[in-house]
Design a protein around this motif. Sequence first.
Motif, mmCIF file in Angstrom:
data_model
loop_
_atom_site.group_PDB
_atom_site.id
_atom_site.type_symbol
_atom_site.label_atom_id
_atom_site.label_comp_id
_atom_site.label_asym_id
_atom_site.label_seq_id
_atom_site.Cartn_x
_atom_site.Cartn_y
_atom_site.Cartn_z
ATOM 1 N N TYR A 48 24.858 67.913 18.420
ATOM 2 C CA TYR A 48 24.853 66.536 17.928
ATOM 3 C C TYR A 48 24.533 65.554 19.048
ATOM 4 N N GLU A 49 24.180 64.365 18.660
ATOM 5 C CA GLU A 49 23.947 63.265 19.592
ATOM 6 C C GLU A 49 24.375 61.974 18.929
ATOM 7 N N GLU A 50 24.606 60.969 19.732
ATOM 8 C CA GLU A 50 25.072 59.701 19.175
ATOM 9 C C GLU A 50 23.953 59.033 18.390
ATOM 10 N N VAL A 51 24.295 58.585 17.202
ATOM 11 C CA VAL A 51 23.335 57.925 16.327
ATOM 12 C C VAL A 51 23.517 56.419 16.465
ATOM 13 N N PRO A 52 22.455 55.670 16.800
ATOM 14 C CA PRO A 52 22.588 54.215 16.920
ATOM 15 C C PRO A 52 23.079 53.602 15.609
ATOM 16 N N ARG A 53 24.001 52.679 15.728
ATOM 17 C CA ARG A 53 24.532 52.022 14.543
ATOM 18 C C ARG A 53 24.165 50.546 14.577
ATOM 19 N N MET A 110 28.759 50.492 33.457
ATOM 20 C CA MET A 110 29.485 51.761 33.553
ATOM 21 C C MET A 110 28.718 52.843 32.801
ATOM 22 N N PRO A 111 28.740 54.111 33.259
ATOM 23 C CA PRO A 111 28.041 55.163 32.559
ATOM 24 C C PRO A 111 28.672 55.435 31.204
ATOM 25 N N ASP A 112 27.829 55.815 30.234
ATOM 26 C CA ASP A 112 28.309 56.106 28.893
ATOM 27 C C ASP A 112 28.906 57.508 28.865
ATOM 28 N N LYS A 113 30.213 57.591 28.601
ATOM 29 C CA LYS A 113 30.885 58.885 28.567
ATOM 30 C C LYS A 113 31.145 59.354 27.140
ATOM 31 N N SER A 114 30.538 58.681 26.162
ATOM 32 C CA SER A 114 30.834 59.002 24.775
ATOM 33 C C SER A 114 30.396 60.395 24.391
ATOM 34 N N LEU A 115 29.368 60.915 25.076
ATOM 35 C CA LEU A 115 28.883 62.237 24.733
ATOM 36 C C LEU A 115 29.247 63.263 25.794
ATOM 37 N N ASP A 116 30.218 62.952 26.616
ATOM 38 C CA ASP A 116 30.668 63.907 27.629
ATOM 39 C C ASP A 116 31.536 64.951 26.943
ATOM 40 N N ARG A 117 30.990 66.161 26.783
ATOM 41 C CA ARG A 117 31.704 67.197 26.045
ATOM 42 C C ARG A 117 32.471 68.121 26.971
ATOM 43 N N ARG A 118 32.525 67.810 28.240
ATOM 44 C CA ARG A 118 33.300 68.631 29.160
ATOM 45 C C ARG A 118 34.788 68.398 28.946
ATOM 46 N N PRO A 119 35.623 69.422 29.176
ATOM 47 C CA PRO A 119 37.068 69.206 29.077
ATOM 48 C C PRO A 119 37.514 68.076 29.983
ATOM 49 N N ALA A 120 38.411 67.239 29.487
ATOM 50 C CA ALA A 120 38.854 66.094 30.277
ATOM 51 C C ALA A 120 39.656 66.549 31.490
ATOM 52 N N GLU A 121 40.382 67.664 31.341
ATOM 53 C CA GLU A 121 41.186 68.154 32.443
ATOM 54 C C GLU A 121 41.005 69.662 32.543
ATOM 55 N N THR A 122 41.002 70.185 33.734
ATOM 56 C CA THR A 122 40.843 71.618 33.934
ATOM 57 C C THR A 122 42.211 72.268 33.962
ATOM 58 N N ALA A 123 42.417 73.241 33.056
ATOM 59 C CA ALA A 123 43.707 73.924 32.995
ATOM 60 C C ALA A 123 43.828 74.880 34.167
ATOM 61 N N PRO A 124 45.022 75.025 34.721
ATOM 62 C CA PRO A 124 45.209 75.960 35.823
ATOM 63 C C PRO A 124 44.980 77.387 35.362
ATOM 64 N N ARG A 178 21.307 62.785 9.954
ATOM 65 C CA ARG A 178 20.232 63.774 10.089
ATOM 66 C C ARG A 178 20.168 64.748 8.918
ATOM 67 N N GLY A 179 21.077 64.622 7.973
ATOM 68 C CA GLY A 179 21.054 65.515 6.821
ATOM 69 C C GLY A 179 21.426 66.945 7.160
ATOM 70 N N VAL A 180 22.308 67.122 8.139
ATOM 71 C CA VAL A 180 22.733 68.452 8.565
ATOM 72 C C VAL A 180 23.763 68.997 7.577
ATOM 73 N N GLN A 198 34.884 62.213 19.388
ATOM 74 C CA GLN A 198 33.618 62.932 19.378
ATOM 75 C C GLN A 198 33.316 63.551 18.015
ATOM 76 N N LEU A 199 34.360 63.944 17.290
ATOM 77 C CA LEU A 199 34.147 64.442 15.938
ATOM 78 C C LEU A 199 33.544 63.365 15.042
ATOM 79 N N VAL A 200 33.962 62.118 15.242
ATOM 80 C CA VAL A 200 33.381 61.014 14.472
ATOM 81 C C VAL A 200 31.910 60.835 14.832
ATOM 82 N N VAL A 201 31.587 60.961 16.124
ATOM 83 C CA VAL A 201 30.186 60.882 16.547
ATOM 84 C C VAL A 201 29.389 62.010 15.898
ATOM 85 N N MET A 202 29.943 63.218 15.908
ATOM 86 C CA MET A 202 29.269 64.356 15.287
ATOM 87 C C MET A 202 29.087 64.142 13.791
ATOM 88 N N GLN A 203 30.113 63.600 13.144
ATOM 89 C CA GLN A 203 30.026 63.323 11.710
ATOM 90 C C GLN A 203 28.863 62.392 11.397
#
Length: 293
Positions: free
Chosen positions: A247-252, A1-15, A52-54, A41-46
């Motif tokens: 940000y991008e996902e950091v391998p753990r 299955m494709p990795d959607k962990s970094l999909d930053r698009r809105p999950a649903e489009t508001a009318p 990366r020392g940001v 996604q905030l956890v991924v960004m964290q």
Amino acid sequence: MPDKSLDRRPAETAPETAPGSRPARLPRPVYERELLRLQEQLVVMQEWVRARGVRLVVVFEGRDAAGKGGAIKRVTEYLNPRVARVVALPAPTERERGQWYFQRYVEQLPTAGEIALFDRSWYNRAGVERVMGFCTEEEHARFLGQCPVFERLLIEDGILLRKYWFSVGDEEQERRFRSRMSDPTRRWKLSPVDLESRIRWEAYSRAKDEMFAHTDLPDSPWYVVDADDKRRARINMIAHLLSTVPYEEVPRPELTLPPRPPATGYERPPRDTQTWVPDHAASLPGAEGKARR
């Protein structure tokens, strides 16, 4: 299955809504589902910030009861407090009042690998201090001149700076004030200065407009959050923050739970030799349940 962990698009489009109309209140199921996705996604960004020392600074400003504190709680709910730190400074001490105005805020800036979330910030001088007369005209004018320079120095040094203004309407603010006054768990949020802001609504509006005229700049813009609907405001603010941080996902490393070693004869001390917290939960109606095995 494709990795959607970094999909930053809105999950649903508001009318779409008609020009000038207010969007409907965001339904709770939609809100909770999207909030959880964004918090993941905030956890991924964290982890990216840490690895990366940001250095990331997020400023939360707006009128009293605009929803800044609630948004900060949702941002930090699953974050590591050693990485993401909330800065909510009290009134300055006598010593701090004698310092360069920005000095005590500089001490709160993040080091490498940290996120600092300012629940109100140096912009107090352009808002409450200006309106309530807690600073002089000269001090206010000096702030408006120095603030863009101060923020430019932060950005040139590599700090990621995001500034959010939570905008709430007059009627909605009054409704929230009244709700807090009748709620013993939130009454502490109201202070005499907060209530005074109702009388000085237009003065705060003029102060905010003047502040924006001097500090809403291309390199450090203000992002305005429509906060009349708290759910919608939180979702929109977090989604925007994530979209502006590269940000991008950091391998753990993979974690393996080790087996317990064989017992060596240790025995717990008898329960009656320790002081236990009383089982208050057992006295609650309906607390009787199946015994644990």
